[in-house]
Design an enzyme around this catalytic site. Structure first.
Site, PDB file in Angstrom:
ATOM      1  N   GLY A  86       0.815  -1.204   0.000  1.00  0.00           N
ATOM      2  CA  GLY A  86       0.000   0.000   0.000  1.00  0.00           C
ATOM      3  C   GLY A  86       0.848   1.252   0.000  1.00  0.00           C
TER       4      GLY A  86
ATOM      5  N   ASP B 152      -4.269 -12.480   2.743  1.00  0.00           N
ATOM      6  CA  ASP B 152      -5.222 -11.621   3.433  1.00  0.00           C
ATOM      7  C   ASP B 152      -5.142 -11.930   4.921  1.00  0.00           C
ATOM      8  OD1 ASP B 152      -7.513 -10.348   4.508  1.00  0.00           O
ATOM      9  OD2 ASP B 152      -8.578 -10.543   2.603  1.00  0.00           O
TER      10      ASP B 152
ATOM     11  N   LEU C 173      -2.554 -16.948   9.339  1.00  0.00           N
ATOM     12  CA  LEU C 173      -1.319 -16.539   8.688  1.00  0.00           C
ATOM     13  C   LEU C 173      -0.503 -17.749   8.245  1.00  0.00           C
ATOM     14  CD1 LEU C 173      -0.126 -13.634  11.033  1.00  0.00           C
ATOM     15  CD2 LEU C 173      -1.551 -13.497   8.983  1.00  0.00           C
TER      16      LEU C 173
ATOM     17  N   ASN D  73      -4.863 -12.057  14.450  1.00  0.00           N
ATOM     18  CA  ASN D  73      -3.866 -12.946  13.834  1.00  0.00           C
ATOM     19  C   ASN D  73      -2.451 -12.400  13.996  1.00  0.00           C
ATOM     20  OD1 ASN D  73      -5.734 -14.883  12.971  1.00  0.00           O
ATOM     21  ND2 ASN D  73      -6.072 -13.863  11.004  1.00  0.00           N
TER      22      ASN D  73
ATOM     23  N   TYR E  48     -14.767   1.515   9.244  1.00  0.00           N
ATOM     24  CA  TYR E  48     -13.355   1.867   9.419  1.00  0.00           C
ATOM     25  C   TYR E  48     -13.105   2.471  10.795  1.00  0.00           C
ATOM     26  CZ  TYR E  48      -8.777   3.900   8.275  1.00  0.00           C
ATOM     27  OH  TYR E  48      -7.435   4.231   8.257  1.00  0.00           O
TER      28      TYR E  48
ATOM     29  N   LYS F  37     -11.072   0.397  13.657  1.00  0.00           N
ATOM     30  CA  LYS F  37      -9.802   0.849  14.219  1.00  0.00           C
ATOM     31  C   LYS F  37      -9.884   1.001  15.731  1.00  0.00           C
ATOM     32  CE  LYS F  37      -7.096   1.389  10.559  1.00  0.00           C
ATOM     33  NZ  LYS F  37      -5.794   0.699  10.397  1.00  0.00           N
TER      34      LYS F  37
END
Length: 342
Positions: free
Chosen positions: A31, A77, A82, A120, A166, A170
Protein backbone atom coordinates in the site's frame (compact mmCIF):
# COMPACT_ATOMS: atom_id res chain seq x y z
CA UNK A 1 -4.19 30.86 2.80
CA UNK A 2 -1.48 30.86 0.15
CA UNK A 3 0.99 28.11 -0.67
CA UNK A 4 4.20 29.20 -2.39
CA UNK A 5 6.30 27.06 -4.68
CA UNK A 6 9.61 26.33 -2.92
CA UNK A 7 12.85 25.29 -4.50
CA UNK A 8 12.88 21.55 -5.06
CA UNK A 9 15.51 19.29 -3.57
CA UNK A 10 16.20 15.59 -3.58
CA UNK A 11 13.82 13.59 -1.40
CA UNK A 12 15.69 10.31 -1.41
CA UNK A 13 15.53 8.07 1.63
CA UNK A 14 18.41 8.67 4.01
CA UNK A 15 19.83 5.70 5.86
CA UNK A 16 19.75 5.95 9.62
CA UNK A 17 23.10 4.25 10.08
CA UNK A 18 24.19 0.74 10.97
CA UNK A 19 21.77 -1.34 13.06
CA UNK A 20 21.33 -4.97 13.97
CA UNK A 21 19.56 -6.69 11.10
CA UNK A 22 15.96 -7.64 11.95
CA UNK A 23 13.24 -9.68 10.26
CA UNK A 24 10.30 -7.32 9.92
CA UNK A 25 6.78 -8.10 8.77
CA UNK A 26 4.91 -5.25 7.08
CA UNK A 27 1.24 -6.17 6.71
CA UNK A 28 -0.19 -4.03 3.94
CA UNK A 29 3.32 -3.58 2.57
CA UNK A 30 2.23 -2.90 -1.02
CA UNK A 31 0.00 0.00 0.00
CA UNK A 32 0.87 3.67 0.09
CA UNK A 33 2.44 3.86 3.56
CA UNK A 34 3.48 0.22 3.61
CA UNK A 35 5.56 0.42 0.45
CA UNK A 36 7.41 3.51 1.68
CA UNK A 37 8.11 1.71 4.93
CA UNK A 38 9.40 -1.37 3.06
CA UNK A 39 11.76 0.81 1.02
CA UNK A 40 13.09 2.52 4.14
CA UNK A 41 13.57 -0.70 6.13
CA UNK A 42 15.42 -2.33 3.23
CA UNK A 43 17.57 0.76 2.93
CA UNK A 44 18.49 0.14 6.56
CA UNK A 45 19.47 -3.44 5.56
CA UNK A 46 16.72 -5.33 7.37
CA UNK A 47 14.93 -8.39 6.03
CA UNK A 48 11.42 -7.30 5.07
CA UNK A 49 8.42 -9.59 4.67
CA UNK A 50 5.73 -7.73 2.75
CA UNK A 51 2.27 -9.25 3.23
CA UNK A 52 -0.59 -7.91 1.13
CA UNK A 53 -3.81 -9.18 -0.48
CA UNK A 54 -3.55 -6.49 -3.20
CA UNK A 55 -7.13 -5.32 -2.86
CA UNK A 56 -5.82 -1.77 -2.55
CA UNK A 57 -2.05 -2.37 -2.51
CA UNK A 58 -0.32 -2.08 -5.88
CA UNK A 59 2.46 -4.19 -7.33
CA UNK A 60 3.92 -1.05 -8.91
CA UNK A 61 4.63 0.30 -5.41
CA UNK A 62 7.04 -2.54 -4.67
CA UNK A 63 8.25 -3.48 -8.17
CA UNK A 64 11.73 -2.14 -7.52
CA UNK A 65 12.04 -4.26 -4.39
CA UNK A 66 11.28 -7.66 -5.90
CA UNK A 67 14.89 -8.32 -6.90
CA UNK A 68 16.24 -7.48 -3.44
CA UNK A 69 17.29 -10.72 -1.68
CA UNK A 70 16.18 -9.22 1.66
CA UNK A 71 12.63 -8.65 0.40
CA UNK A 72 10.04 -11.42 0.71
CA UNK A 73 6.58 -10.95 -0.81
CA UNK A 74 3.69 -12.96 0.64
CA UNK A 75 0.31 -12.56 -1.05
CA UNK A 76 -2.15 -13.12 1.78
CA UNK A 77 -5.22 -11.62 3.43
CA UNK A 78 -4.62 -11.17 7.17
CA UNK A 79 -8.22 -12.04 8.04
CA UNK A 80 -7.23 -15.64 7.24
CA UNK A 81 -4.84 -17.73 9.39
CA UNK A 82 -1.32 -16.54 8.69
CA UNK A 83 1.09 -18.72 6.69
CA UNK A 84 4.31 -19.90 8.30
CA UNK A 85 6.78 -17.08 7.69
CA UNK A 86 9.22 -18.02 10.44
CA UNK A 87 10.17 -15.84 13.41
CA UNK A 88 9.99 -12.06 13.15
CA UNK A 89 11.37 -9.30 15.36
CA UNK A 90 8.90 -6.55 14.47
CA UNK A 91 5.45 -6.32 12.94
CA UNK A 92 3.88 -3.23 11.40
CA UNK A 93 0.13 -3.61 10.87
CA UNK A 94 -0.70 -1.23 8.02
CA UNK A 95 -3.22 -3.58 6.41
CA UNK A 96 -6.49 -1.79 5.80
CA UNK A 97 -7.80 0.48 3.07
CA UNK A 98 -7.70 4.04 4.38
CA UNK A 99 -9.70 5.88 1.75
CA UNK A 100 -13.49 6.04 2.35
CA UNK A 101 -14.49 5.02 -1.21
CA UNK A 102 -12.25 1.95 -0.92
CA UNK A 103 -13.15 0.75 2.59
CA UNK A 104 -16.86 1.34 2.01
CA UNK A 105 -16.96 -1.07 -0.95
CA UNK A 106 -17.03 -4.05 1.44
CA UNK A 107 -17.58 -2.70 4.97
CA UNK A 108 -17.77 -6.17 6.51
CA UNK A 109 -14.37 -7.10 5.09
CA UNK A 110 -13.03 -3.78 6.40
CA UNK A 111 -14.20 -4.70 9.90
CA UNK A 112 -12.74 -8.19 9.58
CA UNK A 113 -9.40 -6.75 8.48
CA UNK A 114 -9.27 -4.49 11.51
CA UNK A 115 -10.43 -7.10 14.03
CA UNK A 116 -9.57 -10.60 12.79
CA UNK A 117 -6.41 -9.31 11.13
CA UNK A 118 -5.30 -7.66 14.38
CA UNK A 119 -5.89 -10.88 16.31
CA UNK A 120 -3.87 -12.95 13.83
CA UNK A 121 -0.95 -10.52 13.92
CA UNK A 122 -1.07 -10.17 17.70
CA UNK A 123 -0.95 -13.95 18.09
CA UNK A 124 2.13 -14.02 15.87
CA UNK A 125 3.73 -11.21 17.88
CA UNK A 126 3.15 -13.01 21.17
CA UNK A 127 4.51 -16.30 19.81
CA UNK A 128 7.68 -14.57 18.53
CA UNK A 129 8.00 -12.04 21.35
CA UNK A 130 8.03 -9.47 18.54
CA UNK A 131 7.26 -5.80 18.84
CA UNK A 132 4.02 -4.94 17.02
CA UNK A 133 2.77 -1.55 15.85
CA UNK A 134 -0.86 -0.87 15.04
CA UNK A 135 -1.58 1.82 12.47
CA UNK A 136 -4.67 3.33 14.00
CA UNK A 137 -6.13 6.55 12.70
CA UNK A 138 -7.39 10.01 13.50
CA UNK A 139 -10.76 8.63 12.40
CA UNK A 140 -11.14 7.22 15.93
CA UNK A 141 -11.96 10.82 16.90
CA UNK A 142 -14.85 10.86 14.42
CA UNK A 143 -16.28 14.34 13.92
CA UNK A 144 -14.43 15.87 16.89
CA UNK A 145 -16.01 18.36 19.25
CA UNK A 146 -12.61 19.72 20.31
CA UNK A 147 -9.50 20.77 18.42
CA UNK A 148 -6.68 20.04 18.26
CA UNK A 149 -7.31 16.42 19.21
CA UNK A 150 -5.14 14.94 21.95
CA UNK A 151 -4.83 11.24 22.70
CA UNK A 152 -7.09 11.44 25.74
CA UNK A 153 -10.03 12.72 23.67
CA UNK A 154 -12.52 9.86 23.27
CA UNK A 155 -14.04 10.98 20.02
CA UNK A 156 -17.49 11.51 18.51
CA UNK A 157 -18.17 8.58 16.18
CA UNK A 158 -21.41 7.49 14.53
CA UNK A 159 -21.44 3.71 15.03
CA UNK A 160 -24.06 3.19 12.29
CA UNK A 161 -22.81 5.54 9.58
CA UNK A 162 -21.04 4.80 6.26
CA UNK A 163 -17.61 5.44 7.81
CA UNK A 164 -18.24 3.31 10.90
CA UNK A 165 -16.73 0.12 9.46
CA UNK A 166 -13.35 1.87 9.42
CA UNK A 167 -13.72 4.16 12.43
CA UNK A 168 -15.12 1.51 14.75
CA UNK A 169 -12.87 -1.19 13.30
CA UNK A 170 -9.80 0.85 14.22
CA UNK A 171 -11.19 1.59 17.68
CA UNK A 172 -11.81 -2.13 18.24
CA UNK A 173 -8.28 -2.92 17.05
CA UNK A 174 -6.86 -0.50 19.60
CA UNK A 175 -8.84 -2.33 22.30
CA UNK A 176 -7.48 -5.68 21.12
CA UNK A 177 -3.93 -4.35 21.24
CA UNK A 178 -4.45 -3.03 24.73
CA UNK A 179 -6.01 -6.30 25.94
CA UNK A 180 -3.16 -8.38 24.46
CA UNK A 181 -0.73 -6.03 26.20
CA UNK A 182 -2.53 -6.43 29.54
CA UNK A 183 -3.25 -10.15 29.43
CA UNK A 184 -0.59 -11.67 27.14
CA UNK A 185 2.34 -9.30 27.53
CA UNK A 186 2.30 -8.24 23.86
CA UNK A 187 4.91 -5.58 23.07
CA UNK A 188 2.52 -3.13 21.45
CA UNK A 189 2.68 0.36 20.01
CA UNK A 190 -0.39 2.25 18.73
CA UNK A 191 -0.06 5.15 16.28
CA UNK A 192 -3.04 7.34 15.39
CA UNK A 193 -2.18 8.48 11.88
CA UNK A 194 -3.53 11.75 10.52
CA UNK A 195 -3.91 12.61 6.81
CA UNK A 196 -0.74 11.55 4.98
CA UNK A 197 0.17 12.15 1.34
CA UNK A 198 3.02 11.78 -1.13
CA UNK A 199 4.23 9.65 -4.05
CA UNK A 200 2.71 6.15 -4.38
CA UNK A 201 -0.79 7.30 -3.49
CA UNK A 202 -3.36 5.71 -5.77
CA UNK A 203 -4.65 8.49 -8.05
CA UNK A 204 -8.19 7.12 -7.83
CA UNK A 205 -8.33 6.46 -4.09
CA UNK A 206 -10.76 9.31 -3.48
CA UNK A 207 -8.68 11.14 -0.90
CA UNK A 208 -8.63 14.90 -1.16
CA UNK A 209 -5.02 15.43 -2.28
CA UNK A 210 -5.30 12.63 -4.86
CA UNK A 211 -8.54 14.10 -6.19
CA UNK A 212 -7.23 17.66 -6.36
CA UNK A 213 -3.91 16.68 -7.95
CA UNK A 214 -5.53 14.54 -10.67
CA UNK A 215 -8.26 17.09 -11.38
CA UNK A 216 -5.84 20.03 -11.54
CA UNK A 217 -3.31 18.26 -13.72
CA UNK A 218 -6.02 17.03 -16.10
CA UNK A 219 -7.53 20.49 -16.45
CA UNK A 220 -10.77 19.58 -14.69
CA UNK A 221 -12.51 21.74 -12.07
CA UNK A 222 -11.60 20.84 -8.49
CA UNK A 223 -14.41 19.25 -6.49
CA UNK A 224 -15.02 20.56 -2.99
CA UNK A 225 -17.58 18.90 -0.77
CA UNK A 226 -19.55 21.29 1.41
CA UNK A 227 -18.30 24.87 1.60
CA UNK A 228 -14.64 23.89 1.98
CA UNK A 229 -14.46 25.25 5.51
CA UNK A 230 -13.69 21.84 7.03
CA UNK A 231 -10.05 21.51 8.02
CA UNK A 232 -7.38 18.85 7.68
CA UNK A 233 -3.71 18.56 8.65
CA UNK A 234 -1.51 17.02 5.97
CA UNK A 235 1.69 15.10 6.78
CA UNK A 236 4.21 14.25 4.07
CA UNK A 237 4.92 10.55 3.83
CA UNK A 238 8.61 10.61 4.78
CA UNK A 239 7.74 12.42 8.01
CA UNK A 240 5.09 9.83 8.80
CA UNK A 241 7.47 6.92 8.16
CA UNK A 242 10.02 8.54 10.47
CA UNK A 243 7.33 8.80 13.15
CA UNK A 244 6.28 5.17 12.83
CA UNK A 245 9.87 3.99 13.02
CA UNK A 246 10.58 6.22 16.01
CA UNK A 247 7.60 4.69 17.80
CA UNK A 248 8.72 1.16 16.97
CA UNK A 249 12.22 1.95 18.27
CA UNK A 250 10.91 3.46 21.52
CA UNK A 251 11.03 1.54 24.81
CA UNK A 252 8.29 -1.04 25.39
CA UNK A 253 6.70 1.34 27.88
CA UNK A 254 5.73 3.62 24.96
CA UNK A 255 2.58 1.69 24.07
CA UNK A 256 0.63 4.76 23.00
CA UNK A 257 -1.63 5.77 21.56
CA UNK A 258 0.45 8.47 19.84
CA UNK A 259 -0.91 11.03 17.41
CA UNK A 260 1.31 11.19 14.32
CA UNK A 261 0.53 14.00 11.91
CA UNK A 262 1.32 17.55 10.96
CA UNK A 263 -0.29 20.04 13.38
CA UNK A 264 -0.45 22.77 10.72
CA UNK A 265 -4.15 23.08 9.86
CA UNK A 266 -5.62 24.02 6.47
CA UNK A 267 -9.16 24.37 5.19
CA UNK A 268 -10.04 22.22 2.20
CA UNK A 269 -10.68 25.40 0.22
CA UNK A 270 -7.18 26.69 1.06
CA UNK A 271 -5.69 23.39 -0.08
CA UNK A 272 -7.56 23.59 -3.39
CA UNK A 273 -6.49 27.18 -4.07
CA UNK A 274 -2.92 26.36 -3.02
CA UNK A 275 -2.62 23.50 -5.52
CA UNK A 276 -4.07 25.68 -8.29
CA UNK A 277 -1.66 28.47 -7.35
CA UNK A 278 1.35 26.16 -7.53
CA UNK A 279 0.31 25.10 -11.03
CA UNK A 280 -0.57 28.63 -12.10
CA UNK A 281 -4.17 27.67 -12.86
CA UNK A 282 -7.36 29.73 -12.43
CA UNK A 283 -9.58 28.87 -9.45
CA UNK A 284 -12.29 26.79 -11.12
CA UNK A 285 -14.09 24.82 -8.42
CA UNK A 286 -17.29 22.76 -8.30
CA UNK A 287 -19.09 22.41 -4.98
CA UNK A 288 -21.02 19.29 -3.98
CA UNK A 289 -22.93 18.18 -0.88
CA UNK A 290 -20.81 17.15 2.09
CA UNK A 291 -20.82 13.34 2.60
CA UNK A 292 -22.42 11.95 5.75
CA UNK A 293 -20.18 12.00 8.85
CA UNK A 294 -17.40 13.88 7.09
CA UNK A 295 -15.36 15.46 9.92
CA UNK A 296 -15.52 19.25 10.17
CA UNK A 297 -12.13 19.59 11.83
CA UNK A 298 -9.05 17.42 12.05
CA UNK A 299 -5.81 18.58 13.69
CA UNK A 300 -3.42 16.56 15.87
CA UNK A 301 -1.92 17.55 19.17
CA UNK A 302 1.53 15.93 18.85
CA UNK A 303 2.89 17.04 22.22
CA UNK A 304 3.15 13.44 23.39
CA UNK A 305 5.00 12.20 20.29
CA UNK A 306 7.36 15.15 20.41
CA UNK A 307 8.13 14.53 24.08
CA UNK A 308 8.42 10.73 24.09
CA UNK A 309 9.65 10.03 20.54
CA UNK A 310 11.51 13.26 19.81
CA UNK A 311 9.45 13.42 16.63
CA UNK A 312 7.84 16.24 14.71
CA UNK A 313 7.19 16.66 10.97
CA UNK A 314 9.72 18.71 9.04
CA UNK A 315 8.22 19.14 5.57
CA UNK A 316 5.72 21.92 4.96
CA UNK A 317 2.61 21.40 2.89
CA UNK A 318 4.00 23.57 0.09
CA UNK A 319 7.20 21.50 -0.06
CA UNK A 320 5.36 18.20 0.13
CA UNK A 321 2.94 19.10 -2.65
CA UNK A 322 5.86 19.92 -4.90
CA UNK A 323 7.55 16.61 -4.14
CA UNK A 324 4.27 14.84 -4.89
CA UNK A 325 3.29 16.68 -8.08
CA UNK A 326 5.77 14.93 -10.45
CA UNK A 327 4.50 11.54 -9.28
CA UNK A 328 0.93 12.43 -10.17
CA UNK A 329 2.05 13.88 -13.51
CA UNK A 330 3.64 10.53 -14.35
CA UNK A 331 0.63 8.57 -13.12
CA UNK A 332 -1.74 10.75 -15.10
CA UNK A 333 0.13 10.08 -18.33
CA UNK A 334 -0.41 6.36 -17.75
CA UNK A 335 -4.07 6.55 -16.77
CA UNK A 336 -6.96 5.96 -19.12
CA UNK A 337 -9.14 9.05 -19.52
CA UNK A 338 -12.10 7.22 -17.97
CA UNK A 339 -10.19 6.90 -14.69
CA UNK A 340 -9.58 10.62 -14.29
CA UNK A 341 -11.61 11.94 -11.35
CA UNK A 342 -14.44 14.23 -12.33
Amino acid sequence: MSLHRPKLHSNRTISRGPKARRRILVAGGAGFLGSHLCHTLLNDEHVVICMDNFETGRMSNIALLLSDPNFILVRHDIIDPLPDIGPVDEIYNLACAASPPKYQIDPIHTLKTNIWGAINLLELAVSCDAKILQSSTSEVYGDPETSPQSEDYRGCVNTMGPRACYDEGKRAAETLFYDYYQTRGARIRVARIFNTYGPSMCPTDGRVISNFMVQALSGAPLTIYGHGNQTRSFCYVSDMIAGLMALMAAPDSAVGPYNLGNPEEFTIAALAHGILEILGLPPIIHYRDLPQDDPRQRCPDITKANRDLNWAPRISLAEGLNYTMPYFETELRQMKPALIAE
